[in-house]
Enzyme design. Structure first.
Site, PDB file in Angstrom:
ATOM      1  N   HIS A   1       5.658   6.496  -2.487  1.00  0.00           N
ATOM      2  CA  HIS A   1       6.962   7.044  -2.885  1.00  0.00           C
ATOM      3  C   HIS A   1       6.805   8.522  -3.217  1.00  0.00           C
ATOM      4  O   HIS A   1       7.594   9.361  -2.810  1.00  0.00           O
ATOM      5  CB  HIS A   1       7.510   6.334  -4.133  1.00  0.00           C
ATOM      6  CG  HIS A   1       7.629   4.847  -4.005  1.00  0.00           C
ATOM      7  ND1 HIS A   1       7.438   4.016  -5.080  1.00  0.00           N
ATOM      8  CD2 HIS A   1       7.924   4.064  -2.952  1.00  0.00           C
ATOM      9  CE1 HIS A   1       7.605   2.763  -4.683  1.00  0.00           C
ATOM     10  NE2 HIS A   1       7.905   2.765  -3.395  1.00  0.00           N
TER      11      HIS A   1
ATOM     12  N   ALA B   1       3.234   1.678   2.872  1.00  0.00           N
ATOM     13  CA  ALA B   1       4.436   0.844   2.711  1.00  0.00           C
ATOM     14  C   ALA B   1       5.457   1.535   1.816  1.00  0.00           C
ATOM     15  O   ALA B   1       6.666   1.420   2.029  1.00  0.00           O
ATOM     16  CB  ALA B   1       4.061  -0.525   2.150  1.00  0.00           C
TER      17      ALA B   1
ATOM     18  N   CYS C   1       0.818  -1.209   0.000  1.00  0.00           N
ATOM     19  CA  CYS C   1       0.000   0.000   0.000  1.00  0.00           C
ATOM     20  C   CYS C   1       0.857   1.267   0.000  1.00  0.00           C
ATOM     21  O   CYS C   1       2.084   1.230   0.057  1.00  0.00           O
ATOM     22  CB  CYS C   1      -0.921  -0.004   1.211  1.00  0.00           C
ATOM     23  SG  CYS C   1      -0.028   0.085   2.768  1.00  0.00           S
TER      24      CYS C   1
ATOM     25  N   ARG D   1      12.868  -4.333   6.447  1.00  0.00           N
ATOM     26  CA  ARG D   1      13.303  -4.083   5.063  1.00  0.00           C
ATOM     27  C   ARG D   1      14.823  -4.097   4.867  1.00  0.00           C
ATOM     28  O   ARG D   1      15.316  -3.772   3.806  1.00  0.00           O
ATOM     29  CB  ARG D   1      12.688  -2.790   4.513  1.00  0.00           C
ATOM     30  CG  ARG D   1      11.555  -3.112   3.528  1.00  0.00           C
ATOM     31  CD  ARG D   1      11.027  -1.889   2.838  1.00  0.00           C
ATOM     32  NE  ARG D   1      11.992  -1.210   2.018  1.00  0.00           N
ATOM     33  CZ  ARG D   1      12.297  -1.541   0.752  1.00  0.00           C
ATOM     34  NH1 ARG D   1      11.696  -2.542   0.174  1.00  0.00           N
ATOM     35  NH2 ARG D   1      13.178  -0.852   0.079  1.00  0.00           N
TER      36      ARG D   1
END
Lengths: 454, 527
Positions: free
Chosen positions: B182, B54, B51, B85
């Protein structure tokens, strides 16, 4: 490691730091994976399903299949009914499960999606089923999600034909497939006819065969779930995990239940033995009594190595209480017992344990986090830390021996295949705790103090 | 019908119509290679996508080690994105916030009555406990729905405590994948962090490395090589990154863009505002790394720098040659499939080619058409309901600090030679007959494995065990299965060694028990 954590404890009312819990839906997903040919479905944004599947796959090192309603901003404004409808159609069409188990997310809960009404409006193919449960992420923890999904299955599917089927319903609590296998072995030793629900063994510990099976052989079958209403009694393992679904089954179909602690350690496993013996009206099988004797034997053999050592145990409430029981039987002191899941019953049960074993200066905390645990440890050292992988930072920072137990364990392999429940599980945990302490003693020993025989 | 048809066959009409646009069989004879991307996944389809949160918190902001990031929402989102991550970061100034997870852990009353009060208090507690120089706030789904004004709380806290406090409205339902996140992260970083500190670089050849998140230590290997050549790395966005470095990123001479998808917005905005050029680089793969080093040298056009570049390349190549030859012998002729986020599926094809491995399938999880087809398609990309809500901020030329490094003629000349302010996309590098899939899903993964039987399949955790259970070695290209670095010269060898080990793992020969191969029942026949 964790260098920014100050030793001084300060009151916090809003900031959660390094949580010791996660949200409801992942618990619901895990419960649904314990139903044969069931596909869990996450009614929310894609990210939820992605995070939950990721966590489960990282713990079990296995595929964790689940679909999602893939909410976009539009669905969040207009409601997710159309998304669920499309999902059900596509899931049956492409993945062909026997049942879809829908759980909600904080997104669909906040906008007030009425899942029951949605599902009633959906054309479900002949012979297929869709059930749901509400799992708002802003209430409780993954433990609530786990038992809410169980309750969802029960309220949709459990039936009573009026004639008891002579079976015991057994709810295993929030444990690993290895634990579920062990519980089944114990039940079989008693000659019990039973339904274990849910049952992730054979699903999340499926063997390597060179063929991917989306629905492996394991899981509680739908017929078994339907038959729960005709069971003679329920054994609900995990007082803080299995009460709710056992109660739901009782309310709906009048199935009486015995609420028991997770059978970890000697005494808590004894309670399962006594319950089974009473239910089945048979003696405790020799092989299990022998296993009990072996566990006690090793406890006595090694007690001088760990008696009086202080432990911190953290994780899910019933797992922590069970491990605390074992640790106390070993003569150790469970200085800190901590869970992120809220509920004062945890503290009450923990304090009962402290009293029964006459230990002092032990602290039990609910709705707590690992930042707090770390601060507590900084203020009062422990000799060993027992819990999920999330304890490894504290163990490293404070140089404490660390034994992994519970869910999730993300950084070790094979663990989920083995039990921590039952006498065998107790022996396994005892060995691991003892090994961790003795390995540390060897590591720190001066040459002249290194013992070959211990 | 081809493999595409064989896979699509199973779908009902509506899904078929949608998914066929997301698949492409490469045929260089065709005038156009068009693929649908960055559009919503179909509900019920087991997508691997995550999503917006994330993408924002997990990918772009998460690696910043000296910023205290509070996830505003129920506990799950912060929990899942904690330590998962592999953004390696070395603690600076006494500690790293990456080891921590901060959340407002919203409860039902907060959802009913609003969570701003709790956020305000959480920021206060965070500042009193940890004394950060920067606080970031990321919101999750319910926060957007109940209308908490996190930006107002951030602004108020900034004033009250005198530290930078930036809020990101990256609710999970925004956009269609991580990609929206992003963009939202890029906007906030550009608006509030880059450009704060005008301390100039110490040397002439200064760079930023954009879109490199230091998974498995990749950034450290890339920086090692760049420093050997003589470059000064001002900031990495955002692997092992810091608020302090980002604040002065605009003083560097050139931006290098590694992951185009997640960071091209900042590259473009820095170009507009500060005049900084960017070039698309790729340090995954030996040949690719050499090419990128030469492109950077060409940009600066300094004879000494070019000489040093060639010396470093020659030295590194000589050093790894025995290993490279060894693993090439082991891996040559094999085939691979790749399904990763938004740039690795392209980058790793270069690395695989170094060892003689060809790519039969490649796909992106959250890329846009330009990542497949090249940036020239950007003007043709139509906005839809899902992405038009993602804010696209317009930055203006900063008259005082804007400077063009290259003279216009030199710029035009270089534009012909190097990927200057340009990315050509993945498709151009793919061989005829290979398959490109956007938003590859669970069923398609299974189906393509059957059809293509690649020697190994590189993907993420959600499909890793599906692939492995099907008898195909799998490799996580998000986490590298906890190995790495895979970037640069050392990384190439690490990668080849890991792949060879997976392919040659003795357990593969144990999958089928011996009694499946021979008759086990023995007996005699009596008349």
């Amino acid at each position: 490691m964790l260098d920014l954590t100050p030793a001084k404890l300060a009151e916090r009312s809003a900031l959660r730091v390094n949580p010791c819990k996660t949200c409801q839906p992942v618990g619901a997903m895990y419960a649904a994976l314990g139903v044969h040919r069931c596909l869990p479905h996450s009614h929310g944004s894609q990210g939820c399903a992605s995070y939950h599947r990721t966590l489960l796959s990282r713990h079990f090192k296995e595929p964790a299949a689940a679909s999602t309603s893939s909410f976009t901003e539009g669905a969040s404004v207009f409601g997710g009914g159309a998304n669920l409808k499309a999902s059900v159609r596509n899931v049956f069409d492409i993945y062909n499960p026997d049942i879809i188990a829908v759980h909600t997310t904080c997104l669909s809960e906040t906008i007030g999606d009425d899942l029951k009404a949605f599902i009633q409006d959906i054309d479900i193919p002949e012979g297929k089923l869709v059930v749901h449960t509400n799992t708002p992420s802003y209430v409780g923890s993954h433990i609530n999600g786990f038992y809410n999904m169980m309750t969802g299955f029960i309220s949709y599917l459990a039936k009573s034909a009026g004639t008891p089927n002579g079976k015991l319903a057994v709810f295993p609590g929030f444990v690993n497939p290895g634990d579920m296998r062990e519980i089944k072995r114990i039940l079989k030793a008693f000659g019990a006819d039973f339904t274990l629900f849910p049952d992730t063994s054979g699903v999340l510990d499926a063997p390597m065969t060179g063929r991917y099976e989306m629905y492996p052989s394991g899981g509680t079958t739908l017929a078994e779930i339907a038959g729960l209403g005709d069971c003679t009694a329920t054994l609900a393992l995990g007082e803080l995990t299995s009460d709710e679904p056992a109660n739901a089954l009782k309310r709906k179909h009048g199935v009486p239940y015995r609420l028991l602690p997770l059978p970890i350690g000697v005494s808590f496993t004894d309670r399962l033995m006594i319950a089974l013996s009473k239910e089945k009206k048979v003696e405790v099988p020799t092989e299990l009594e022998e296993e009990r004797g072996q566990l006690v034997d090793v406890m006595l053999d090694a007690h001088f190595h760990y008696s009086g050592k202080k432990a911190a145990v953290f994780g899910d409430p019933d797992t922590v209480l069970g491990l605390a029981g074992l640790v106390l039987e070993m003569g150790m002191i469970p200085k800190y017992l901590l869970t992120g899941t809220s509920g004062s019953a945890f503290v009450k049960l923990a304090e009962n344990l402290f009293r029964r074993h006459e230990v002092k200066d032990c602290l039990a905390r609910e709705s707590a986090d690992l930042f707090e645990l770390h601060q507590l440890i900084k203020n009062g050292k422990v000799d060993i830390l027992i819990g999920t992988s999330y304890g490894k930072q504290i163990a490293k920072a404070e140089d404490i021996p660390f034994v992994r137990a519970g869910i999730p364990v993300l950084d070790r392999y094979g663990h989920s295949y083995f039990p921590i429940v039952g006498y065998r599980g107790g022996l396994r945990m005892l060995e691991r705790i003892s090994d961790a302490l003795l390995d540390r003693q060897d590591r720190d020993a001066a040459d002249e103090d290194l013992e070959l025989v211990m | 019908m081809g493999v595409k048809g064989a896979v699509l066959e199973k779908y009902a009409a509506k899904v078929f119509k949608n998914r066929k646009e997301h698949m492409l069989e490469i045929d260089s004879g065709q005038a156009e290679s068009r693929i649908a991307a960055n559009s919503r996944s179909i509900p019920g389809i087991m997508t691997s996508r995550g999503c917006c949160y994330a993408g924002c918190k997990g990918v772009v902001l998460g690696p910043l080690k000296d910023a205290l990031l509070i996830t505003h929402g129920p506990v799950g989102c912060g929990f899942y994105s904690w330590g998962t991550r592999r953004n390696k970061a070395r603690a600076a100034n006494g500690g790293s916030f990456i080891q921590y997870c901060f959340s407002t852990d919203l409860q039902e009353p907060d959802i009913v009555f609003g969570g701003e009060k709790k956020l305000r208090q959480a920021i206060k507690e965070a500042i009193e406990l940890f004394h950060p120089q920067c606080v970031l706030v990321c919101s999750t789904c319910p926060v957007g729905l109940i209308g908490d004004d996190i930006h107002a709380v951030a602004a108020e806290s900034e004033k009250l405590y005198g530290i930078t406090c930036v809020a990101f409205s990256c609710e999970g339902y925004k956009g269609v994948s991580q990609s929206a996140g992003h963009h939202i992260a890029n906007n906030g970083v550009m608006r509030r962090i880059i450009g704060r500190d005008d301390t100039p670089p110490a040397t002439k050849f200064s760079l930023n490395l954009l879109g490199e998140y230091n998974i498995g230590g990749d950034s450290w290997e890339i920086e090692r090589i760049l420093r050997r050549v003589g470059y000064e790395v001002v900031a990495v966005l955002t692997g092992d990154g810091s608020f302090a470095d980002l604040s002065r990123a605009h003083n560097a001479a050139l931006n290098l863009v590694q992951c185009h998808r997640s960071i091209n917005y900042i590259a473009e905005m820095m170009k507009t505002r500060f005049g900084m050029d960017w070039i698309k680089v790729n340090f995954i793969g030996v040949e690719a790394a050499c090419r990128s080093l030469r492109d950077i040298a060409l940009y600066f056009g300094d004879p000494d720098l070019s000489r040093r570049t060639e010396e470093v390349i020659a030295d590194e190549l000589e050093r790894i040659e025995p290993d490279r030859a060894h693993y090439r012998r082991k891996l040559k002729g094999r085939t691979a499939s790749l399904y990763v986020g938004g740039s690795r599926s392209h980058h790793y094809q270069n690395l695989l080619a170094d060892f003689g491995v060809s790519t039969v399938l490649a796909g992106y999880e959250f890329a846009h058409r330009d990542d497949y087809e090249g940036r020239e398609v950007i003007p043709d990309i139509k906005e839809d309901a899902d992405n038009k809500n993602i804010e696209s901020i317009a930055v203006e030329k900063d008259e005082k600090r804007h400077r063009a490094f290259l003279a216009p003629e030199r710029y035009a000349e270089l534009k012909e030679k190097i990927p200057l302010d340009y990315y050509k996309g993945m498709i151009r590098d793919m061989p005829d007959g290979s398959v490109v899939i956007d938003d590859l899903n669970h069923y398609e993964t299974e189906a393509f494995i059957e059809l293509l039987r690649p020697d190994f399949f590189m993907s993420g955790i959600k499909d890793k065990y599906v692939i492995q259970k099907a008898g195909v070695p799998s490799k996580q290209l998000h986490s590298y299965d906890y190995g790495g670095p895979y970037a640069g010269f050392n990384g190439a060898i690490n990668f080849a060694r890991d792949i060879a080990r997976s392919v040659e793992c003795p357990a593969w020969r144990l999958v089928t028990p011996p009694w499946k191969f021979e008759a086990m029942l023995e007996g005699t026949v009596t008349e």
